[in-house]
Structure formats: structure tokens, C-alpha cells
Write an enzyme that holds these catalytic residues in place. Structure first.
Site, mmCIF file in Angstrom:
data_model
loop_
_atom_site.group_PDB
_atom_site.id
_atom_site.type_symbol
_atom_site.label_atom_id
_atom_site.label_comp_id
_atom_site.label_asym_id
_atom_site.label_seq_id
_atom_site.Cartn_x
_atom_site.Cartn_y
_atom_site.Cartn_z
ATOM 1 N N SER A 69 -8.798 115.096 10.501
ATOM 2 C CA SER A 69 -7.964 114.571 12.123
ATOM 3 C C SER A 69 -8.643 115.836 12.907
ATOM 4 O O SER A 69 -7.992 117.207 12.857
ATOM 5 C CB SER A 69 -7.463 115.204 11.501
ATOM 6 O OG SER A 69 -5.949 114.192 13.032
ATOM 7 N N SER A 70 -9.324 116.375 13.960
ATOM 8 C CA SER A 70 -9.277 117.197 14.756
ATOM 9 C C SER A 70 -8.086 117.641 15.073
ATOM 10 O O SER A 70 -8.172 119.065 15.516
ATOM 11 C CB SER A 70 -10.666 116.795 15.826
ATOM 12 O OG SER A 70 -10.964 117.873 16.990
ATOM 13 N N HIS A 98 -8.078 108.451 12.175
ATOM 14 C CA HIS A 98 -8.341 109.475 10.722
ATOM 15 C C HIS A 98 -6.948 109.567 10.291
ATOM 16 O O HIS A 98 -6.698 110.882 10.547
ATOM 17 C CB HIS A 98 -9.641 110.373 11.935
ATOM 18 C CG HIS A 98 -10.615 110.254 12.263
ATOM 19 N ND1 HIS A 98 -11.425 111.191 13.028
ATOM 20 C CD2 HIS A 98 -11.509 109.550 11.643
ATOM 21 C CE1 HIS A 98 -12.219 110.837 12.827
ATOM 22 N NE2 HIS A 98 -12.788 109.847 12.806
ATOM 23 N N THR A 134 -11.660 114.361 23.441
ATOM 24 C CA THR A 134 -9.919 114.205 23.894
ATOM 25 C C THR A 134 -8.778 115.363 23.175
ATOM 26 O O THR A 134 -7.754 115.389 23.147
ATOM 27 C CB THR A 134 -9.846 112.935 24.071
ATOM 28 O OG1 THR A 134 -9.744 111.991 22.409
ATOM 29 C CG2 THR A 134 -10.355 111.598 24.937
ATOM 30 N N CYS A 174 -9.107 103.968 22.273
ATOM 31 C CA CYS A 174 -8.545 104.331 23.443
ATOM 32 C C CYS A 174 -8.791 104.950 24.821
ATOM 33 O O CYS A 174 -10.088 105.015 24.681
ATOM 34 C CB CYS A 174 -7.595 105.713 22.799
ATOM 35 S SG CYS A 174 -7.290 106.691 23.706
ATOM 36 N N HIS A 227 -11.719 105.705 18.548
ATOM 37 C CA HIS A 227 -12.260 107.174 18.638
ATOM 38 C C HIS A 227 -13.327 106.511 19.662
ATOM 39 O O HIS A 227 -14.877 107.478 20.381
ATOM 40 C CB HIS A 227 -13.027 107.859 17.379
ATOM 41 C CG HIS A 227 -12.019 108.196 16.834
ATOM 42 N ND1 HIS A 227 -12.080 107.317 15.415
ATOM 43 C CD2 HIS A 227 -11.059 108.942 16.721
ATOM 44 C CE1 HIS A 227 -10.807 108.138 14.935
ATOM 45 N NE2 HIS A 227 -10.853 109.177 15.853
ATOM 46 N N GLU A 257 -15.977 110.563 17.567
ATOM 47 C CA GLU A 257 -15.558 110.486 19.566
ATOM 48 C C GLU A 257 -17.100 111.156 20.103
ATOM 49 O O GLU A 257 -17.471 110.247 20.963
ATOM 50 C CB GLU A 257 -14.456 110.954 20.251
ATOM 51 C CG GLU A 257 -14.497 110.998 21.458
ATOM 52 C CD GLU A 257 -13.052 112.027 21.943
ATOM 53 O OE1 GLU A 257 -12.787 111.953 22.770
ATOM 54 O OE2 GLU A 257 -11.882 111.906 20.856
ATOM 55 N N CYS A 288 0.506 108.805 18.858
ATOM 56 C CA CYS A 288 0.002 108.693 20.116
ATOM 57 C C CYS A 288 0.120 106.805 20.641
ATOM 58 O O CYS A 288 0.017 106.130 19.871
ATOM 59 C CB CYS A 288 -0.881 109.533 19.992
ATOM 60 S SG CYS A 288 -2.401 108.613 20.820
ATOM 61 N N HIS A 325 -18.464 114.560 15.376
ATOM 62 C CA HIS A 325 -17.412 113.846 15.243
ATOM 63 C C HIS A 325 -17.130 112.160 15.853
ATOM 64 O O HIS A 325 -18.005 111.882 16.790
ATOM 65 C CB HIS A 325 -15.559 114.111 16.425
ATOM 66 C CG HIS A 325 -14.711 113.914 16.293
ATOM 67 N ND1 HIS A 325 -14.310 112.713 17.019
ATOM 68 C CD2 HIS A 325 -13.324 114.465 15.416
ATOM 69 C CE1 HIS A 325 -13.128 112.408 16.416
ATOM 70 N NE2 HIS A 325 -12.452 112.885 15.868
#
Length: 309
Positions: free
Chosen positions: A222-223, A41, A164, A96, A74, A126, A12, A124
């Protein structure tokens, strides 16, 4: 065998920005170079940078005073930023912008004196960073059951935010439950779940119904990649989350006529291409690209690196 190649997939805008930032920093400052947590991740990405002299750390005390440090995509808490200043580190913020948006919302709601409900996964990176913006005001929930256990001091003065990279459907259910319990709760004008997460989930939801099996390129931590595999299963299609072609078990492909291949937002295209090559060589697969949503988003580099681009 037919392979449906989902698009959009893979990197992304936020991941592209973070990785380009690390590349530029490595070229400008050289190794050793330090990153707080994994830059993204993904095992392939992390391993490739480690081989070039990048050290990923969870304790800023491991970075020598005065060295160069990147904050990962993150995001980090104010406490971590201050610790970097105290150690006189040359800190470059590769967070990000969509994560930064959530941080700013947390600060805003905390200043308004609201109890903030953060929808996310405990532990996590983030979530840790976001909660660090207003730890006394934020409570974390992961499910609708968690919402039912909430006992805020002032139910009429609440707000919600989200990680996110969550499942859009799961998050919608939790927000609906929050609004049922706390009708006066407020949330961000624009949803926190990032455009890339939503688009990749939309592609899987649309294409999985045509497949017998889904292969998601991405790492276990990786979520957003985990969500893609879960979404395929929710649509009744077997799915496996893999780092690369070496993780593919031939038993998965017995009797399979159509495979959906996609990739999480932190998975590089090189691992996708290697997986496709394997399927073509081993199973004489025909690859059919399928575009579901157009993407043309980009984010600016950190200000410390813009002149180097």
C-alpha cells in the site's frame, strides 16, 4: 501507556466505493467472481474476499469468457478494457474517481502533443494504468534526480501529473524541480494527490511529535500506508507498518509511553480495533481519539451497480 488514535484514518471514499461494489456484485452475481488486480492493497481485505469465492488475477485470460469482472480502485489502461470486451466479460469499473481524473488529464495533455511527466512509483497498479492512456507521451519520474535526467524533445511543451497516493512533501519537491528546469510546464488545476492521502499525512505530521512510536495499519504494497510510516520517521519518531496486531513485536514497546496509531486508506477499521484491544489488554493503554481534519466525502457506485444498492 497512552494511545493517540489519529483521525482521519483508514478507508477513504474511493476504497469504500470499491469494496461496496465488490460486495454488491458478489451478492448479485455470486461466485466465482473476478477482480483485475487486488481490489485495494490490503491483505486482510483481499484474504476475506478470497474466502468468499473472489479471484484476484493479473491476466484477464484467467477469467472465463462471459464471467463477471471488476476493475480495481487503482484503475486500468484502455488496453485492459479492450481485452475485457474481447473476452465478453461483464466488466464493472470500480476505479476511484480521483484516479479517473488523472487518466483524463493524461489523455487531454497527450492530445495537446505535450510530453507528460508522471510522478509516481514504477510498477504500481495506478501508474501502469495511467501510463497506458498515452504510453508514447508519458515518462515516469520518482525523484528530483530523475527530473535532472529528463531530455524532452520540446521543453516548452510539457505537463506533469502525479500518482494519487504519494508523499505530499516529496511530490512538492519534485514539482518544484520540474518548474525550475522547465518554467513553461503545466499541471492540473487541482492537485492529483487525493484528499485522503493528504489528510492522513497531515494527521501523522501533527501527532507524531507527541508520540514515542507510530503504528500504521496497512499492507506493505500500500503506497499511501508506506508514506505514513516514512513521514513519522522523518519527524524523528520510530514507525512500523503492520497488517494487524499479530505483527506487533513487544520489543518495539519497551519504554514507550505514547503510541500513535493510524491506518492507511485501504486498511479496514476492524484491524485498527483489534490493535487497540491488544494494546489495552496487554499494556493497560488509554486511548485518546485525536481529530485533525474532518472528512465527509463519498463517491457514487459504478452505474452497473447503483440500482442494486
Amino acid at each position: 501507556m497512552k494511545v493517540l488514535l489519529a483521525s482521519p484514518r483508514g478507508f477513504c471514499a474511493g476504497v469504500n466505493m470499491a469494496i461496496q461494489s465488490l460486495e454488491l456484485a458478489l451478492a448479485e452475481f455470486g461466485a466465482p467472481l473476478y477482480v483485475y488486480h487486488e481490489i485495494v492493497h490490503n491483505r486482510y481485505v483481499v484474504d476475506s474476499f478470497q474466502r468468499r469465492g473472489v479471484t484476484f488475477l493479473d491476466d484477464l485470460g484467467e477469467a472465463p469468457e462471459g464471467s463477471t469482472l471488476l476493475f480495481s480502485a487503482h484503475g486500468v489502461s484502455p488496453e485492459v478494457r479492450q481485452a475485457a470486451k474481447d473476452r465478453q466479460l461483464r466488466a464493472i469499473d470500480a476505479t476511484c474517481p480521483l484516479v479517473t481524473k488523472v487518466h483524463l488529464e493524461a489523455v487531454k495533455y497527450a492530445k495537446e502533443g505535450r510530453t507528460i511527466v508522471l510522478i509516481g512509483h514504477e510498477g504500481h497498479d495506478e501508474v501502469i494504468g495511467t501510463m497506458g492512456e498515452a504510453p508514447e507521451a508519458i515518462v515516469l519520474v520518482e525523484t528530483t534526480d530523475d527530473v535532472d535526467l529528463l531530455t524532452p524533445a520540446d521543453p516548452a511543451h510539457m505537463a506533469y501529473l502525479t500518482q494519487t497516493t504519494l508523499s505530499v512533501d516529496d511530490t512538492t519537491r519534485i514539482i518544484t524541480r520540474l518548474r525550475e528546469r522547465f518554467p513553461e510546464i503545466v499541471g492540473p488545476v487541482k492537485a492529483d494527490i487525493c484528499y485522503a492521502t493528504q489528510n492522513r499525512q497531515s494527521a501523522v505530521a501533527e501527532l507524531a511529535q507527541e508520540a514515542d512510536l507510530t503504528l500504521v495499519l496497512g499492507s506493505q504494497n500500500s503506497s499511501n500506508s508506506q508514506r505514513l510510516a516514512e513521514l513519522s520517521k522523518e519527524h524523528g519518531v520510530r514507525a512500523h507498518l503492520i497488517d494487524g496486531k499479530d505483527d506487533i513485536d513487544p520489543a518495539w514497546l519497551e519504554g514507550v509511553e505514547t503510541v500513535l496509531v493510524t491506518a492507511g486508506a485501504s486498511a479496514p477499521e476492524v484491524v485498527v480495533e483489534a490493535c487497540l484491544d491488544f494494546l489495552c489488554e496487554r499494556y493497560d493503554a488509554v486511548v485518546e481519539p485525536r481529530l485533525v481534519v474532518e472528512e465527509n466525502v463519498s463517491f457514487p457506485l459504478p452505474r452497473e451497480l447503483r440500482a442494486l444498492a
